[in-house]
Design a protein around this motif. Structure first.
Motif, PDB file in Angstrom:
ATOM      1  N   ALA A  40     -15.177  12.920  81.679  1.00 32.78           N
ATOM      2  CA  ALA A  40     -14.438  12.204  80.625  1.00 32.78           C
ATOM      3  C   ALA A  40     -14.341  10.712  80.894  1.00 32.78           C
ATOM      4  CB  ALA A  40     -13.036  12.792  80.483  1.00 32.78           C
ATOM      5  N   GLY A  41     -14.482  10.299  82.169  1.00 32.13           N
ATOM      6  CA  GLY A  41     -14.388   8.876  82.510  1.00 32.13           C
ATOM      7  C   GLY A  41     -13.274   8.542  83.488  1.00 32.13           C
ATOM      8  N   LYS A  42     -12.608   9.560  84.046  1.00 32.82           N
ATOM      9  CA  LYS A  42     -11.480   9.298  84.971  1.00 32.82           C
ATOM     10  C   LYS A  42     -11.945   8.557  86.225  1.00 32.82           C
ATOM     11  CE  LYS A  42     -10.171  13.600  85.538  1.00 32.82           C
ATOM     12  NZ  LYS A  42     -11.241  14.293  84.778  1.00 32.82           N
ATOM     13  N   SER A  43     -12.982   9.098  86.878  1.00 29.29           N
ATOM     14  CA  SER A  43     -13.440   8.499  88.141  1.00 29.29           C
ATOM     15  C   SER A  43     -14.053   7.121  87.920  1.00 29.29           C
ATOM     16  CB  SER A  43     -14.438   9.425  88.839  1.00 29.29           C
ATOM     17  OG  SER A  43     -13.768  10.598  89.277  1.00 29.29           O
ATOM     18  N   THR A  44     -14.732   6.924  86.802  1.00 26.40           N
ATOM     19  CA  THR A  44     -15.286   5.593  86.489  1.00 26.40           C
ATOM     20  C   THR A  44     -14.161   4.572  86.337  1.00 26.40           C
ATOM     21  OG1 THR A  44     -17.173   6.597  85.354  1.00 26.40           O
ATOM     22  CG2 THR A  44     -16.713   4.294  84.848  1.00 26.40           C
ATOM     23  N   THR A  45     -13.087   4.969  85.638  1.00 26.93           N
ATOM     24  CA  THR A  45     -11.924   4.084  85.482  1.00 26.93           C
ATOM     25  C   THR A  45     -11.336   3.735  86.838  1.00 26.93           C
ATOM     26  OG1 THR A  45     -11.420   5.152  83.355  1.00 26.93           O
ATOM     27  CG2 THR A  45      -9.664   3.845  84.367  1.00 26.93           C
ATOM     28  N   ILE A  46     -11.199   4.738  87.703  1.00 27.09           N
ATOM     29  CA  ILE A  46     -10.593   4.514  89.026  1.00 27.09           C
ATOM     30  C   ILE A  46     -11.477   3.609  89.878  1.00 27.09           C
ATOM     31  CG2 ILE A  46     -10.064   5.708  91.209  1.00 27.09           C
ATOM     32  CD1 ILE A  46      -8.828   7.954  89.444  1.00 27.09           C
ATOM     33  N   ARG A  47     -12.798   3.767  89.794  1.00 27.22           N
ATOM     34  CA  ARG A  47     -13.702   2.887  90.557  1.00 27.22           C
ATOM     35  C   ARG A  47     -13.591   1.437  90.097  1.00 27.22           C
ATOM     36  NH1 ARG A  47     -17.829   7.413  89.976  1.00 27.22           N
ATOM     37  NH2 ARG A  47     -17.600   8.593  91.909  1.00 27.22           N
ATOM     38  N   ILE A  48     -13.339   1.242  88.813  1.00 25.61           N
ATOM     39  CA  ILE A  48     -13.135  -0.121  88.306  1.00 25.61           C
ATOM     40  C   ILE A  48     -11.809  -0.679  88.819  1.00 25.61           C
ATOM     41  CG2 ILE A  48     -12.722  -1.476  86.201  1.00 25.61           C
ATOM     42  CD1 ILE A  48     -14.821   0.400  84.828  1.00 25.61           C
ATOM     43  N   LEU A  49     -10.780   0.154  88.847  1.00 27.18           N
ATOM     44  CA  LEU A  49      -9.478  -0.270  89.385  1.00 27.18           C
ATOM     45  C   LEU A  49      -9.597  -0.701  90.846  1.00 27.18           C
ATOM     46  CD1 LEU A  49      -7.059   2.490  87.988  1.00 27.18           C
ATOM     47  CD2 LEU A  49      -7.240   0.118  87.228  1.00 27.18           C
ATOM     48  N   LEU A  50     -10.440   0.007  91.597  1.00 24.00           N
ATOM     49  CA  LEU A  50     -10.595  -0.273  93.024  1.00 24.00           C
ATOM     50  C   LEU A  50     -11.552  -1.430  93.307  1.00 24.00           C
ATOM     51  CD1 LEU A  50     -10.802   3.423  94.274  1.00 24.00           C
ATOM     52  CD2 LEU A  50      -8.888   1.852  94.622  1.00 24.00           C
ATOM     53  N   GLY A  51     -12.175  -1.982  92.246  1.00 27.45           N
ATOM     54  CA  GLY A  51     -13.105  -3.088  92.440  1.00 27.45           C
ATOM     55  C   GLY A  51     -14.465  -2.649  92.938  1.00 27.45           C
ATOM     56  N   ILE A  52     -14.777  -1.349  92.813  1.00 28.36           N
ATOM     57  CA  ILE A  52     -16.089  -0.831  93.230  1.00 28.36           C
ATOM     58  C   ILE A  52     -17.106  -1.055  92.110  1.00 28.36           C
ATOM     59  CG2 ILE A  52     -17.348   1.279  93.880  1.00 28.36           C
ATOM     60  CD1 ILE A  52     -14.622   2.300  95.008  1.00 28.36           C
ATOM     61  N   LEU A  53     -16.672  -0.883  90.870  1.00 29.51           N
ATOM     62  CA  LEU A  53     -17.508  -1.147  89.698  1.00 29.51           C
ATOM     63  C   LEU A  53     -16.917  -2.318  88.918  1.00 29.51           C
ATOM     64  CD1 LEU A  53     -18.126   2.443  88.226  1.00 29.51           C
ATOM     65  CD2 LEU A  53     -19.779   1.038  89.460  1.00 29.51           C
ATOM     66  N   LYS A  54     -17.787  -3.062  88.269  1.00 35.78           N
ATOM     67  CA  LYS A  54     -17.329  -4.174  87.420  1.00 35.78           C
ATOM     68  C   LYS A  54     -17.345  -3.730  85.963  1.00 35.78           C
ATOM     69  CE  LYS A  54     -17.988  -9.096  86.613  1.00 35.78           C
ATOM     70  NZ  LYS A  54     -18.832 -10.282  86.885  1.00 35.78           N
ATOM     71  N   ALA A  55     -16.270  -4.041  85.258  1.00 36.71           N
ATOM     72  CA  ALA A  55     -16.170  -3.681  83.836  1.00 36.71           C
ATOM     73  C   ALA A  55     -17.204  -4.442  83.024  1.00 36.71           C
ATOM     74  CB  ALA A  55     -14.766  -3.996  83.322  1.00 36.71           C
ATOM     75  N   THR A  56     -17.747  -3.788  81.997  1.00 36.35           N
ATOM     76  CA  THR A  56     -18.656  -4.459  81.069  1.00 36.35           C
ATOM     77  C   THR A  56     -17.856  -5.385  80.152  1.00 36.35           C
ATOM     78  OG1 THR A  56     -20.066  -2.502  81.102  1.00 36.35           O
ATOM     79  CG2 THR A  56     -20.466  -4.095  79.342  1.00 36.35           C
ATOM     80  N   LYS A  57     -16.730  -4.879  79.658  1.00 38.75           N
ATOM     81  CA  LYS A  57     -15.817  -5.668  78.810  1.00 38.75           C
ATOM     82  C   LYS A  57     -14.394  -5.235  79.102  1.00 38.75           C
ATOM     83  CE  LYS A  57     -17.567  -4.786  74.701  1.00 38.75           C
ATOM     84  NZ  LYS A  57     -17.761  -4.811  73.230  1.00 38.75           N
ATOM     85  N   GLY A  58     -13.434  -6.071  78.729  1.00 40.91           N
ATOM     86  CA  GLY A  58     -12.030  -5.707  78.864  1.00 40.91           C
ATOM     87  C   GLY A  58     -11.355  -6.366  80.050  1.00 40.91           C
ATOM     88  N   GLU A  59     -10.073  -6.078  80.170  1.00 43.07           N
ATOM     89  CA  GLU A  59      -9.237  -6.702  81.201  1.00 43.07           C
ATOM     90  C   GLU A  59      -8.559  -5.620  82.043  1.00 43.07           C
ATOM     91  OE1 GLU A  59      -6.562 -10.435  80.574  1.00 43.07           O
ATOM     92  OE2 GLU A  59      -5.280  -8.683  80.279  1.00 43.07           O
ATOM     93  N   VAL A  60      -8.658  -5.763  83.376  1.00 43.72           N
ATOM     94  CA  VAL A  60      -8.020  -4.816  84.300  1.00 43.72           C
ATOM     95  C   VAL A  60      -7.187  -5.624  85.289  1.00 43.72           C
ATOM     96  CG1 VAL A  60      -8.351  -2.946  85.960  1.00 43.72           C
ATOM     97  CG2 VAL A  60      -9.956  -3.216  84.065  1.00 43.72           C
ATOM     98  N   LYS A  61      -5.877  -5.509  85.181  1.00 46.33           N
ATOM     99  CA  LYS A  61      -4.964  -6.273  86.041  1.00 46.33           C
ATOM    100  C   LYS A  61      -4.092  -5.315  86.867  1.00 46.33           C
ATOM    101  CE  LYS A  61      -5.737 -10.618  84.713  1.00 46.33           C
ATOM    102  NZ  LYS A  61      -4.827 -11.434  83.928  1.00 46.33           N
ATOM    103  N   ILE A  62      -3.968  -5.619  88.165  1.00 43.50           N
ATOM    104  CA  ILE A  62      -3.058  -4.892  89.060  1.00 43.50           C
ATOM    105  C   ILE A  62      -2.163  -5.938  89.716  1.00 43.50           C
ATOM    106  CG2 ILE A  62      -2.870  -3.336  91.032  1.00 43.50           C
ATOM    107  CD1 ILE A  62      -5.710  -2.353  90.434  1.00 43.50           C
ATOM    108  N   PHE A  63      -0.859  -5.769  89.593  1.00 42.03           N
ATOM    109  CA  PHE A  63       0.122  -6.762  90.072  1.00 42.03           C
ATOM    110  C   PHE A  63      -0.215  -8.151  89.518  1.00 42.03           C
ATOM    111  CE2 PHE A  63      -0.378  -3.692  93.696  1.00 42.03           C
ATOM    112  CZ  PHE A  63       0.793  -2.978  93.453  1.00 42.03           C
ATOM    113  N   GLY A  64      -0.740  -8.178  88.290  1.00 44.17           N
ATOM    114  CA  GLY A  64      -1.052  -9.439  87.624  1.00 44.17           C
ATOM    115  C   GLY A  64      -2.359 -10.088  88.067  1.00 44.17           C
TER     116      GLY A  64
END
Length: 304
Positions: A40-64
């Motif tokens: 469904a995309g759960k692990s891909t989302t988590i890899r982007i959160l961890l900075g392992i993958l770079k997002a194609t588009k959009g904004e991902v902020k952790i602690f700003g």
């Protein structure tokens, strides 16, 4: 206060769209359940959160801060547990735990010892001798020994027995009480139900629902299998009954948890021969609730 913010996240692999406009927010001191079927995309989302993958588009902020460009700094405040843990085979479990705790700049020896005992882990064995469940314990002890502010847990109880799963749930609730934030990806609905304040459901790379468990009541239904001496009347008129099927005089249906008492009182006078109840599985949820919802959306879209 928001700890994690994902806005319009899209991830492409060539022409394949793995994530399409995902929006998600986790607040301080909150346990957020992130659920969906495999692929469904759960692990891909988590890899982007961890900075392992770079997002194609959009904004991902952790602690700003940006999850990709500030990944090294953010990892000092994040603890991550994957669903399939790979460890250095020649190190002992205790050495791996110490390594991870030191990487985050901490030295919580008493907490480490307490968690090793609670998870019933032998820290002196080499990692190559560990079962899947014991490798999972090493990762969980490492995570909860560190003084992280955000825990990202991707199928963390994979391979754990039910007793260890209870210990894990206690650790999550203790972290929450300490004001920490937890993103929990799980396929076990009962685990999500017990731990999470809010839930986000992802399907085919898109977020299809987000809300509290009271708002998403279909997540807490029970499956019932029922056989009675006499045919049950007026069952369809009861509130909270779904997907009734009958075969050879045996009924199977789903019931909203808050209506369970009413349903049992209604069916008891008909003489119960057999009654089985099981919690809803993620497969049940997607096969019965979301497939029907997708079909009805298509029908409505076709009519308009």
């Amino acid at each position: 206060m928001s700890v994690l913010q994902i806005k319009d996240l899209t991830k492409m692999f060539g022409k394949f769209t793995a994530l399409n406009g995902v929006n998600l927010e986790v607040n301080e001191g909150e346990v957020f359940g992130f659920i969906g079927p495999n692929g469904a995309g759960k692990s891909t989302t988590i890899r982007i959160l961890l900075g392992i993958l770079k997002a194609t588009k959009g904004e991902v902020k952790i602690f700003g801060k940006d999850a990709w460009s500030d990944a090294v700094e953010l990892h000092k405040r994040i603890a991550y547990v994957p669903g399939d843990v790979n460890l250095w085979p020649n190190l002992t479990g205790g050495e791996v735990i110490d390594l991870f705790v030191k990487l985050r700049g901490g030295n919580h020896q008493s907490r480490r010892e307490e968690l090793i005992q609670r998870f019933d882990l032998d820290p002196y064995k080499k990692c190559r001798t560990y079962s899947k469940g014991n490798r999972q314990k090493v990762a969980l002890v490492s995570a909860f020994s560190s003084d992280a502010d955000l825990y990202i847990l991707d199928e963390p109880t994979s391979g754990l027995d039910p007793l260890m799963e209870q210990i894990f749930q206690q650790c999550v609730l203790e972290a929450k009480e300490a004001g920490k934030s937890i993103l929990l990806s799980s396929h076990i609905l009962s685990e999500v139900e017990q731990l999470c304040d809010r839930v986000g459901i992802i399907r085919q790379g898109e977020m299809i629902e987000t809300g509290s468990l009271s708002e998403l009541r279909h997540l807490t239904r029970m499956n019932l299998i029922l056989e009675t001496k006499e045919p049950i009347t007026q069952l369809y008129e009861l509130k909270g009954i779904h997907d009734v099927k009958e075969k050879n005089g045996i009924l199977s249906f789903q019931v909203d948890t808050e209506q369970l008492d009413t349903v049992i009182k209604h069916v008891s006078p008909f003489g119960i021969i057999k009654l089985e109840s099981t919690p809803l599985t993620l497969e049940d949820l997607f096969m019965r609730h979301y497939e029907k919802k997708g079909q009805s959306d298509q029908i409505q879209g076709g009519r308009s």
